[in-house]
Design an enzyme around this catalytic site. Structure first.
Site, mmCIF file in Angstrom:
data_model
loop_
_atom_site.group_PDB
_atom_site.id
_atom_site.type_symbol
_atom_site.label_atom_id
_atom_site.label_comp_id
_atom_site.label_asym_id
_atom_site.label_seq_id
_atom_site.Cartn_x
_atom_site.Cartn_y
_atom_site.Cartn_z
ATOM 1 N N GLY A 1 5.135 2.351 -18.523
ATOM 2 C CA GLY A 1 4.596 2.017 -17.512
ATOM 3 C C GLY A 1 3.858 0.678 -17.610
ATOM 4 O O GLY A 1 4.287 -0.190 -18.435
ATOM 5 N N LYS B 1 10.903 0.287 -25.582
ATOM 6 C CA LYS B 1 11.547 0.052 -24.489
ATOM 7 C C LYS B 1 12.785 -0.547 -24.575
ATOM 8 O O LYS B 1 12.894 -1.830 -24.610
ATOM 9 C CB LYS B 1 10.721 -0.454 -23.120
ATOM 10 C CG LYS B 1 9.672 0.381 -22.804
ATOM 11 C CD LYS B 1 8.835 -0.464 -21.721
ATOM 12 C CE LYS B 1 7.456 0.043 -21.340
ATOM 13 N NZ LYS B 1 6.548 -0.724 -20.542
ATOM 14 N N SER C 1 4.458 -11.242 -19.887
ATOM 15 C CA SER C 1 5.557 -10.551 -20.083
ATOM 16 C C SER C 1 6.601 -11.633 -20.967
ATOM 17 O O SER C 1 6.952 -12.730 -20.395
ATOM 18 C CB SER C 1 6.269 -10.556 -18.688
ATOM 19 O OG SER C 1 7.801 -10.166 -18.739
ATOM 20 N N ARG C 2 7.053 -11.311 -21.967
ATOM 21 C CA ARG C 2 7.911 -11.831 -22.845
ATOM 22 C C ARG C 2 9.263 -12.016 -22.430
ATOM 23 O O ARG C 2 9.806 -13.349 -22.460
ATOM 24 C CB ARG C 2 8.080 -11.335 -24.119
ATOM 25 C CG ARG C 2 6.800 -10.970 -25.116
ATOM 26 C CD ARG C 2 7.127 -9.905 -26.237
ATOM 27 N NE ARG C 2 6.193 -9.494 -26.924
ATOM 28 C CZ ARG C 2 6.289 -8.622 -28.003
ATOM 29 N NH1 ARG C 2 7.438 -8.187 -28.243
ATOM 30 N NH2 ARG C 2 5.259 -7.950 -28.474
ATOM 31 N N TRP D 1 1.659 -4.189 -28.699
ATOM 32 C CA TRP D 1 1.425 -2.920 -28.227
ATOM 33 C C TRP D 1 1.160 -1.987 -28.913
ATOM 34 O O TRP D 1 0.338 -1.037 -28.768
ATOM 35 C CB TRP D 1 3.006 -2.753 -27.561
ATOM 36 C CG TRP D 1 2.964 -1.519 -26.430
ATOM 37 C CD1 TRP D 1 4.022 -0.682 -26.351
ATOM 38 C CD2 TRP D 1 2.064 -1.331 -25.397
ATOM 39 N NE1 TRP D 1 4.012 0.315 -25.273
ATOM 40 C CE2 TRP D 1 2.667 -0.044 -24.884
ATOM 41 C CE3 TRP D 1 0.840 -1.486 -25.085
ATOM 42 C CZ2 TRP D 1 1.734 0.751 -23.846
ATOM 43 C CZ3 TRP D 1 0.118 -0.803 -23.984
ATOM 44 C CH2 TRP D 1 0.547 0.089 -23.397
ATOM 45 N N LYS E 1 13.971 -2.518 -16.496
ATOM 46 C CA LYS E 1 13.278 -3.536 -15.920
ATOM 47 C C LYS E 1 13.104 -4.985 -16.566
ATOM 48 O O LYS E 1 12.985 -5.880 -16.156
ATOM 49 C CB LYS E 1 11.925 -3.091 -15.616
ATOM 50 C CG LYS E 1 11.182 -2.468 -16.695
ATOM 51 C CD LYS E 1 10.082 -3.554 -17.482
ATOM 52 C CE LYS E 1 9.557 -3.042 -18.920
ATOM 53 N NZ LYS E 1 8.643 -4.104 -19.497
ATOM 54 N N ASP F 1 6.246 -0.933 -13.304
ATOM 55 C CA ASP F 1 6.594 -1.503 -14.806
ATOM 56 C C ASP F 1 7.509 -2.988 -14.397
ATOM 57 O O ASP F 1 7.111 -4.174 -14.645
ATOM 58 C CB ASP F 1 7.339 -1.068 -15.606
ATOM 59 C CG ASP F 1 7.141 -1.227 -17.032
ATOM 60 O OD1 ASP F 1 6.349 -2.366 -17.252
ATOM 61 O OD2 ASP F 1 7.486 -0.791 -17.945
ATOM 62 N N GLY G 1 3.736 0.440 -35.990
ATOM 63 C CA GLY G 1 4.297 -0.930 -35.573
ATOM 64 C C GLY G 1 3.032 -1.602 -35.062
ATOM 65 O O GLY G 1 2.153 -1.089 -34.228
#
Length: 345
Positions: free
Chosen positions: A136, A105, A254-255, A12, A191, A244, A8
């Site tokens: 995290g 996630k 943050s998307r 990230w 989250k 997180d 990937g």
């Protein structure tokens, strides 16, 4: 030095590859797009995702079999909707037993399986206890710049978690271990839903009071569902829980926050996803969490409200009114009841 494949090449995956390269490992960064692999190897850039120089020690691959040849560890960092397909491909080419670590996630709609469960479903040599999760408060943009970051790794087999800890830990990337893989995965997935809500709140023009309430009550929802599903409630007070949650709900990196912010400003979901240009995991996860809450009979009013905004076209202001006018209650009654039932058995 160990040979590690990172599957990937998004933001990230690229950031974690940089951490591994900084630690002296031989890193193979795999992407399903040949042109992306060639561009990374030629320019040492991955500008669609991160504006940083990629170390020369990182080699990009398009051929999966070549990428995983002779590696001792594989780090899976693809969107949750691609987990099964990538693992099916991996199952066909992986010739040796390696440490499998994932840093994705989400929860799979319909099956309601966590990522580690999806991976063990598809990899014939691996059971649930063989999978490690890394999670995290860790924006890729900051990790790639070597800014101080702390994360947690978890597995049912704690020795595998310790191996992952050794792979990643350095002076700017601190890694803790935890045996609570259920709590770690659920905290990282759920989250994103609350981050969508925080973005919606900001998009509506509400202030810090509203966002603080949303984050705090969102954490209560996460803990209620997580505890019901067997997680240690203390895990939600740690890095993959409240840590997180804070970073994802308060940062423009943050998307999920950005997507929620656009929704709060009146954009429809299709336009938001087109503008984002990258996967927004919270959209997929809210569908799964809403289903989970209904099946487990766990009260999750914030999750329900966000589900209504995204999938039922409900006006966000009406959802806020709905939340603010719920029946009077004690703040911690549901969680306290769950804990009493769990620890009295």
């Amino acid at each position: 030095m160990q040979k590690v494949a990172v599957l990937g090449a998004g933001s990230w995956g690229t950031a974690l590859s940089i951490v591994l390269a900084d630690n002296g490992h031989d890193v193979r960064l795999w992407t399903h797009r040949q042109e992306q692999a060639e561009l990374i190897n030629k320019t040492h850039k991955n500008e669609k995702y991160l504006d940083v120089t990629i170390p020369k020690e990182i080699n990009a691959y398009h051929d999966l079999k070549s990428a995983v040849k002779d590696v001792t560890a594989i780090v899976i960092v693809v969107p949750t909707k691609a987990i099964r397909e990538v693992c099916k491909q991996l199952n066909e080419v992986l010739e040796q037993k390696v440490n499998i670590i994932h840093a994705s996630k989400g929860i799979e709609p319909v099956s309601l399986k966590r990522v580690s469960e999806m991976i063990s479903d598809e990899l014939s040599q691996y059971d649930n206890e063989d999978i490690v999760v890394l999670s995290g408060p860790s924006h890729a943009e900051e990790v790639a710049l070597r800014q101080p970051t702390t994360v947690t790794v978890s597995a049912l087999n704690i020795e595998l978690a310790k191996h992952a800890q050794d792979l990643f830990i350095n002076e700017v990337f601190r890694v803790y271990t935890s045996p609570d893989i259920i709590g770690i995965e659920l905290g990282g997935a759920l989250k994103n839903i609350i981050a969508l809500g925080a973005g919606i709140s900001d998009g509506l023009g509400y202030g810090d009071n509203a966002k603080a309430a949303l984050i705090t009550r969102g954490l209560a929802e996460i803990a209620r569902l997580g505890t019901t599903l067997g997680a240690n409630p203390l895990s939600f007070l740690g890095l993959p829980g409240v840590g997180d949650l804070i970073v994802t709900c308060t940062s423009v990196h943050s998307r999920n926050w950005r997507a929620g912010n656009l929704l709060g400003k009146g954009n429809n979901l299709d336009d938001v996803l087109e503008q984002m240009g990258m996967v927004v995991e919270g959209v997929r996860t809210v569908k799964a969490a809403h289903q989970f809450a209904n099946e487990q009979k766990v009260e999750m009013p914030i999750t329900t409200g966000i589900y209504q905004v995204i999938f039922e076209d409900k006006d966000p202001r009406d959802v806020v009114d709905q939340l603010m006018n719920r029946t009077k209650r004690e703040e911690m009654d549901d969680l306290a009841k769950l804990l009493m039932e769990r620890y009295s058995q």
